[in-house]
Design an enzyme around this catalytic site. Structure first.
Site, PDB file in Angstrom:
ATOM      1  N   ASP A  36      22.991  -0.236  62.097  1.00 55.67           N
ATOM      2  CA  ASP A  36      22.112   0.378  63.094  1.00 55.67           C
ATOM      3  C   ASP A  36      22.941   1.411  63.859  1.00 55.67           C
ATOM      4  O   ASP A  36      24.172   1.355  63.863  1.00 55.67           O
ATOM      5  CB  ASP A  36      21.585  -0.679  64.071  1.00 55.67           C
ATOM      6  CG  ASP A  36      20.258  -0.278  64.734  1.00 55.67           C
ATOM      7  OD1 ASP A  36      19.226  -0.923  64.440  1.00 55.67           O
ATOM      8  OD2 ASP A  36      20.265   0.674  65.551  1.00 55.67           O
ATOM      9  N   ASN A  89      15.095  -0.467  56.428  1.00 54.17           N
ATOM     10  CA  ASN A  89      14.100  -0.630  57.494  1.00 54.17           C
ATOM     11  C   ASN A  89      14.199   0.424  58.590  1.00 54.17           C
ATOM     12  O   ASN A  89      13.201   0.705  59.268  1.00 54.17           O
ATOM     13  CB  ASN A  89      14.289  -2.038  58.082  1.00 54.17           C
ATOM     14  CG  ASN A  89      13.586  -2.216  59.400  1.00 54.17           C
ATOM     15  OD1 ASN A  89      12.366  -2.405  59.449  1.00 54.17           O
ATOM     16  ND2 ASN A  89      14.348  -2.161  60.489  1.00 54.17           N
ATOM     17  N   TYR A 155       5.393  11.242  60.404  1.00 56.49           N
ATOM     18  CA  TYR A 155       5.545   9.814  60.094  1.00 56.49           C
ATOM     19  C   TYR A 155       4.745   9.460  58.833  1.00 56.49           C
ATOM     20  O   TYR A 155       5.267   8.807  57.922  1.00 56.49           O
ATOM     21  CB  TYR A 155       5.073   8.987  61.289  1.00 56.49           C
ATOM     22  CG  TYR A 155       5.321   7.504  61.153  1.00 56.49           C
ATOM     23  CD1 TYR A 155       6.582   6.960  61.349  1.00 56.49           C
ATOM     24  CD2 TYR A 155       4.292   6.626  60.822  1.00 56.49           C
ATOM     25  CE1 TYR A 155       6.812   5.594  61.233  1.00 56.49           C
ATOM     26  CE2 TYR A 155       4.502   5.263  60.706  1.00 56.49           C
ATOM     27  CZ  TYR A 155       5.764   4.753  60.916  1.00 56.49           C
ATOM     28  OH  TYR A 155       5.986   3.392  60.790  1.00 56.49           O
ATOM     29  N   LYS A 159       6.321   8.118  55.280  1.00 54.78           N
ATOM     30  CA  LYS A 159       6.020   6.790  54.734  1.00 54.78           C
ATOM     31  C   LYS A 159       5.300   6.891  53.388  1.00 54.78           C
ATOM     32  O   LYS A 159       5.499   6.064  52.502  1.00 54.78           O
ATOM     33  CB  LYS A 159       5.213   5.965  55.738  1.00 54.78           C
ATOM     34  CG  LYS A 159       5.986   5.649  57.031  1.00 54.78           C
ATOM     35  CD  LYS A 159       7.274   4.861  56.764  1.00 54.78           C
ATOM     36  CE  LYS A 159       7.967   4.428  58.039  1.00 54.78           C
ATOM     37  NZ  LYS A 159       9.196   3.658  57.808  1.00 54.78           N
ATOM     38  N   ILE A 188       2.758  -3.739  64.273  1.00 52.26           N
ATOM     39  CA  ILE A 188       3.578  -4.923  64.533  1.00 52.26           C
ATOM     40  C   ILE A 188       4.139  -4.782  65.944  1.00 52.26           C
ATOM     41  O   ILE A 188       4.704  -3.728  66.287  1.00 52.26           O
ATOM     42  CB  ILE A 188       4.740  -5.026  63.513  1.00 52.26           C
ATOM     43  CG1 ILE A 188       4.222  -4.898  62.072  1.00 52.26           C
ATOM     44  CG2 ILE A 188       5.539  -6.307  63.727  1.00 52.26           C
ATOM     45  CD1 ILE A 188       3.236  -5.957  61.630  1.00 52.26           C
ATOM     46  N   THR A 190       6.397  -4.428  68.392  1.00 48.59           N
ATOM     47  CA  THR A 190       7.821  -4.158  68.616  1.00 48.59           C
ATOM     48  C   THR A 190       7.926  -3.043  69.663  1.00 48.59           C
ATOM     49  O   THR A 190       6.912  -2.518  70.132  1.00 48.59           O
ATOM     50  CB  THR A 190       8.518  -3.657  67.332  1.00 48.59           C
ATOM     51  OG1 THR A 190       7.951  -2.382  66.996  1.00 48.59           O
ATOM     52  CG2 THR A 190       8.367  -4.615  66.165  1.00 48.59           C
TER      53      THR A 190
HETATM   54  N1  LIG Z   1       6.163  -1.658  64.498  1.00 53.28           N
HETATM   55  C1  LIG Z   1       5.198  -1.248  63.689  1.00 53.28           C
HETATM   56  O1  LIG Z   1       4.000  -1.341  64.015  1.00 53.28           O
HETATM   57  C2  LIG Z   1       5.519  -0.715  62.327  1.00 53.28           C
HETATM   58  C3  LIG Z   1       4.449  -0.533  61.430  1.00 53.28           C
HETATM   59  C4  LIG Z   1       4.710  -0.040  60.162  1.00 53.28           C
HETATM   60  C5  LIG Z   1       6.005   0.265  59.792  1.00 53.28           C
HETATM   61  N2  LIG Z   1       7.023   0.087  60.678  1.00 53.28           N
HETATM   62  C6  LIG Z   1       8.371   0.439  60.242  1.00 53.28           C
HETATM   63  O2  LIG Z   1       9.239  -0.652  60.376  1.00 53.28           O
HETATM   64  C7  LIG Z   1      10.555  -0.178  60.669  1.00 53.28           C
HETATM   65  C8  LIG Z   1      11.072  -0.865  61.913  1.00 53.28           C
HETATM   66  O3  LIG Z   1      10.181  -0.603  62.965  1.00 53.28           O
HETATM   67  P1  LIG Z   1      10.243  -1.364  64.370  1.00 53.28           P
HETATM   68  O4  LIG Z   1       8.844  -1.448  64.845  1.00 53.28           O
HETATM   69  O5  LIG Z   1      11.078  -2.560  64.278  1.00 53.28           O
HETATM   70  O6  LIG Z   1      10.969  -0.206  65.217  1.00 53.28           O
HETATM   71  P2  LIG Z   1      11.930  -0.301  66.498  1.00 53.28           P
HETATM   72  O7  LIG Z   1      11.901   1.054  67.088  1.00 53.28           O
HETATM   73  O8  LIG Z   1      11.516  -1.462  67.329  1.00 53.28           O
HETATM   74  O9  LIG Z   1      13.350  -0.590  65.844  1.00 53.28           O
HETATM   75  C9  LIG Z   1      13.947   0.349  64.978  1.00 53.28           C
HETATM   76  C10 LIG Z   1      15.401   0.048  64.781  1.00 53.28           C
HETATM   77  O10 LIG Z   1      15.929   1.054  63.908  1.00 53.28           O
HETATM   78  C11 LIG Z   1      17.067   1.632  64.507  1.00 53.28           C
HETATM   79  N3  LIG Z   1      17.183   3.035  64.092  1.00 53.28           N
HETATM   80  C12 LIG Z   1      16.351   4.051  64.377  1.00 53.28           C
HETATM   81  N4  LIG Z   1      16.829   5.188  63.866  1.00 53.28           N
HETATM   82  C13 LIG Z   1      18.004   4.886  63.256  1.00 53.28           C
HETATM   83  C14 LIG Z   1      18.994   5.643  62.577  1.00 53.28           C
HETATM   84  N5  LIG Z   1      18.884   6.968  62.437  1.00 53.28           N
HETATM   85  N6  LIG Z   1      20.063   4.996  62.083  1.00 53.28           N
HETATM   86  C15 LIG Z   1      20.200   3.671  62.248  1.00 53.28           C
HETATM   87  N7  LIG Z   1      19.330   2.910  62.900  1.00 53.28           N
HETATM   88  C16 LIG Z   1      18.235   3.507  63.401  1.00 53.28           C
HETATM   89  C17 LIG Z   1      16.870   1.494  66.013  1.00 53.28           C
HETATM   90  O11 LIG Z   1      18.104   1.568  66.720  1.00 53.28           O
HETATM   91  C18 LIG Z   1      16.215   0.118  66.088  1.00 53.28           C
HETATM   92  O12 LIG Z   1      17.168  -0.912  66.116  1.00 53.28           O
HETATM   93  C19 LIG Z   1      10.445   1.340  60.781  1.00 53.28           C
HETATM   94  O13 LIG Z   1      10.795   1.929  59.559  1.00 53.28           O
HETATM   95  C20 LIG Z   1       8.977   1.545  61.074  1.00 53.28           C
HETATM   96  O14 LIG Z   1       8.526   2.819  60.662  1.00 53.28           O
HETATM   97  C21 LIG Z   1       6.807  -0.397  61.938  1.00 53.28           C
END
Ligand SMILES: NC(=O)c1ccc[n+]([C@@H]2O[C@H](COP(=O)([O-])OP(=O)(O)OC[C@H]3O[C@@H](n4cnc5c(N)ncnc54)[C@H](O)[C@@H]3O)[C@@H](O)[C@H]2O)c1
Length: 251
Positions: A36, A89, A155, A159, A188, A190
């Protein structure tokens, strides 16, 4: 099920879905590498896993920086000599706004992390897995890679790219014993969703209502799916983009 000494990598593992996925891999008995760019919460996540009796290490990595990604995988090669599972992720949502209002800077930033960064991860993981002719990769896509969403053009493009990258890559390495799948979460709960809804209860309710189950998902529900897809229980599954969305894209 995982072999003894299995090594699992999770990117974006400091918080949210990635953190839960790292915890779930550790509970399944894997040694976990957490990557991360957050070098405060990354080490805290490692501590959490160690307190549970698991083995984990944090490597500070900006997934948008190819040199960082290559160094991360070189470190895994030098330290463990193997990679059994990887969950790509790390991702960002970028700025909200319609297509005509989306700046090129925003578009490039989202693509650089969500798609190009993930692509470099995929390349390095395959190189690590090929000599042992085994391994499983899960790319974190989104329902926004399967159906259209207004207001997040970069986005959605990123994706959608992840879904198609997954499918093509799965075909290339199926015979070599490497499985490549994508998980497509609905909304989700978060920090990413909190940034979009601004924690406004009315907006959160609207997000919940997008799912036939009338609720958002939990990071744990995505983590369990990822770990299952990487395990031997999913040994005949490759090239899939699996929606974990309370029924959203079935509508
Ligand atoms: N939360 C949702 O509703 C949702 C829905 C569909 C897909 N997603 C996908 O799931 C994944 C995680 O999402 P989340 O909701 O946990 O997001 P979040 O923002 O809560 O966490 C993302 C994590 O990724 C890290 N990160 C971001 N950019 C980075 C980089 N350049 N290098 C290294 N680390 C990096 C951040 O520091 C953080 O720890 C993402 O790819 C997101 O697109 C999330």
């Amino acid at each position: 099920m995982f072999k003894k000494d299995a090594v699992a990598l999770v990117t974006g593992a400091a918080t949210g879905i990635g953190l839960e996925t790292a915890l779930a891999f550790a509970r399944a008995g894997c040694q976990v590498v957490l990557a991360d760019r957050d070098d405060v919460r990354g080490p805290q996540a490692v501590e959490r896993i160690r307190k549970l009796g698991g083995q984990a290490v944090f490597i500070r990595t900006d997934i948008g920086n190819a040199d960082d990604v290559i160094a991360l995988h070189q470190h895994i090669k030098d330290t463990f000599g193997r990679l059994d599972a990887a969950c790509n992720n790390a991702g960002i949502e970028g700025e909200q706004g319609a297509t005509a209002d989306c700046s090129l800077e925003n578009f490039d930033r989202v693509i650089a992390i969500n798609l190009r960064g993930l692509f470099v991860c995929l390349q390095e993981q395959i190189k690590l897995m090929l000599p042992r002719k085994r391994g499983a990769i899960v790319n974190m896509a989104s329902v926004a890679g399967l159906v259209g969403f207004a207001g997040l053009p970069a986005y959605c493009a990123s994706k959608g790219g992840v879904v198609q990258l997954t499918r093509g890559c799965a075909l290339e390495y199926a015979e070599a014993g490497i499985r490549v799948n994508a998980v497509c979460p609905g909304a989700i709960k978060t920090e990413m969703i909190d940034r979009i809804t601004q924690k406004d209860p009315a907006t959160e309710k609207q997000f919940a209502a997008m799912h036939p189950m009338n609720r958002m998902g939990t990071p744990q529900e995505i983590a369990d799916t990822v770990v299952w897809l990487c395990s031997s229980q999913a040994s005949f599954i490759t090239g899939q983009a699996l929606a974990v969305d309370g029924g959203m894209v079935a509508r």
